[in-house]
Design an enzyme around this catalytic site. Sequence first.
Site, PDB file in Angstrom:
ATOM      1  N   ARG A  45       0.813  -1.211   0.000  1.00 17.01           N
ATOM      2  CA  ARG A  45       0.000   0.000   0.000  1.00 17.01           C
ATOM      3  C   ARG A  45       0.851   1.267   0.000  1.00 17.01           C
ATOM      4  NH1 ARG A  45      -3.049   1.449  -2.760  1.00 17.01           N
ATOM      5  NH2 ARG A  45      -4.031  -0.575  -2.511  1.00 17.01           N
ATOM      6  N   LYS A  92       3.659  25.145  -3.351  1.00 15.35           N
ATOM      7  CA  LYS A  92       2.352  24.610  -2.960  1.00 15.35           C
ATOM      8  C   LYS A  92       2.391  23.100  -3.124  1.00 15.35           C
ATOM      9  CE  LYS A  92      -0.380  28.741  -3.983  1.00 15.35           C
ATOM     10  NZ  LYS A  92      -1.489  29.321  -4.777  1.00 15.35           N
ATOM     11  N   LYS A 137       7.897  39.008  -2.451  1.00 18.79           N
ATOM     12  CA  LYS A 137       6.505  38.931  -2.871  1.00 18.79           C
ATOM     13  C   LYS A 137       5.721  40.129  -2.340  1.00 18.79           C
ATOM     14  CE  LYS A 137       4.702  34.740  -2.813  1.00 18.79           C
ATOM     15  NZ  LYS A 137       4.586  34.470  -4.269  1.00 18.79           N
ATOM     16  N   GLU A 191       8.176  39.955  -7.292  1.00 17.20           N
ATOM     17  CA  GLU A 191       6.826  39.756  -7.810  1.00 17.20           C
ATOM     18  C   GLU A 191       6.207  41.109  -8.124  1.00 17.20           C
ATOM     19  OE1 GLU A 191       3.035  38.841  -5.331  1.00 17.20           O
ATOM     20  OE2 GLU A 191       3.898  36.888  -5.865  1.00 17.20           O
ATOM     21  N   ASP A 245       2.754  38.750 -12.142  1.00 20.56           N
ATOM     22  CA  ASP A 245       1.747  37.980 -11.407  1.00 20.56           C
ATOM     23  C   ASP A 245       0.338  38.445 -11.729  1.00 20.56           C
ATOM     24  OD1 ASP A 245       1.038  36.001  -9.435  1.00 20.56           O
ATOM     25  OD2 ASP A 245       0.538  37.648  -8.086  1.00 20.56           O
TER      26      ASP A 245
END
Length: 288
Positions: free
Chosen positions: A106, A141, A173, A203, A224
């Site tokens: 598994r 992510k 960012k 960004e 972005d």
Amino acid sequence: MKHSTAILPPFLVLDSLLQNWLLEDIGRGDRTTQALFPASAQVGQAQWLIKESGLVAGLPIAARVFHLLNHQVSFQPTVEEGQWCEQGQPIATLTGPMDALLMAERVALNLAMRLSGIATLTRKYVDLIDDLPCQLVDTRKTTPGLRLLEKYATQVGGAVNHRLGLDDAVMIKDNHIAAAGGIGAAIAQVRAHMPYPLTIEVETETLQMVDEALQHGADIIMLDNMSLEMMQQAVQRIRQTNERIKIEASGNITLDTIRAVAETGVDYISSSAPVTRSSWLDLSMRFV
């Protein structure tokens, strides 16, 4: 198809993860298997089959799962890592003690199904821009605990890894910019503290921000969530100012939009979709 950059992380790094996942599944012992095969002497043979068409990834990792449980298990892939396979096709043969085959089944299948699903969707994105001078890159992510393997799977699918962690690269960012008081202030503070040879990526969301990033010496500029028209203007401004600056596009990248984004002239397109929107590729093990 662009050349894959896939490099399997060393087992020195992976073994502790794989062992913990085996321990999670086996617990204090596999009561079913150990009752049926208490002596660990009976040898079995099995096949892995792909139950839907897709790109196979994670076979070396699956083999390692079985070997960690019992080094006598032979796991022999019958296809190449990263090969597109058709439904019903055998992809590996296994021989070894029955208890080891059953107890590791598994965990090994789960990992291979997860990674194959990511690699399959990644390939679909990559194929849409394969003839253009633009590369697909992944993001942070990822599933906690699975980042190394999920990013390996995107490489198998033909993408390029973005930073693996916050220590890998400098990326300023929106929240960094807001907290620092602007792009110029953020770049100045970061440059004063960052080690060689890291580069600075910024960004941007507007043409004004692109101009600020250019003015203060950003090495990579991310566009972005820009419209295609604004993105084209941004690419033109950056190329006219400094052709060596790399340009990355990000935000709402889908199978329907990636081609148009790549045609704006960006160097990279970053997307979390190959990881966050992929489904597992169905695999199974059958004794023969």
